[in-house]
Design an enzyme around this catalytic site. Structure first.
Site: not given
Length: 170
Positions: A58, A95
């Site tokens: 992305r 994360e």
């Protein structure tokens, strides 16, 4: 423009407890996508930049249009094993996991001023690893630009001293 309205939030993706910020809804809206890139360009005016580095995948949709608009080069940072020429690598934590990033050894010349651009600043793991790759090649990281910043994950804290812009904060 309120860019937050253009970003879809998906609960429990890719695993329970994660509220994934889906930028595909912003990207498919040509006016919103252009406005987001234009807004980032406006915030980057006056900054000396030779290259923009974007981590896959992305990050490419942010870094490449920024590079084109600024008339500078774009350098992709990919997952291990995806680049065809000789690379250097850096491990990092996400994360919700771990991975390895790579960059071509000849992608950055010593002293080049590099902006890192990505869709999201979360824990700072991806950007920290990307910064390390740039610095290993003796590039100078002059800033970072993001569509989204998840402030509650405090990724900015890992990037102290770096000039950071982000369009949307959660």
């Amino acid at each position: 423009m309120d860019f937050k309205e253009k970003i879809r939030v998906i609960q429990d993706f890719p695993q329970p407890g994660i509220r994934f910020k889906d930028i595909t809804t912003l990207l498919k809206d040509g006016k919103a996508y252009k406005a987001a890139i234009d807004s980032m360009i406006e915030q980057l005016k006056g900054k000396e930049i030779d290259l923009i580095v974007g981590p896959e995948a992305r990050g490419f949709v942010v870094a490449a249009p920024l590079a084109t608009a600024l008339g500078v080069g774009f350098v992709p940072v990919r997952k291990k094993g995806k680049l065809p020429a000789e690379t250097i690598e850096e491990s990092y934590g996400l994360e919700y996991g771990k991975d390895v990033l790579a960059i071509h050894k000849d992608a950055i010349q010593p002293g080049q001023k590099v902006l890192i651009a990505d869709d999201l600043l979360a824990t700072g793991g991806t950007i920290g690893a990307t910064m390390n790759l740039v610095q290993k090649l003796q590039g100078e990281v002059v800033g970072a630009a993001f569509l989204i910043e998840l402030t509650y994950l405090q990724g900015r804290e890992k990037l102290k001293g770096l000039d950071i812009i982000s369009l949307v904060k959660y």
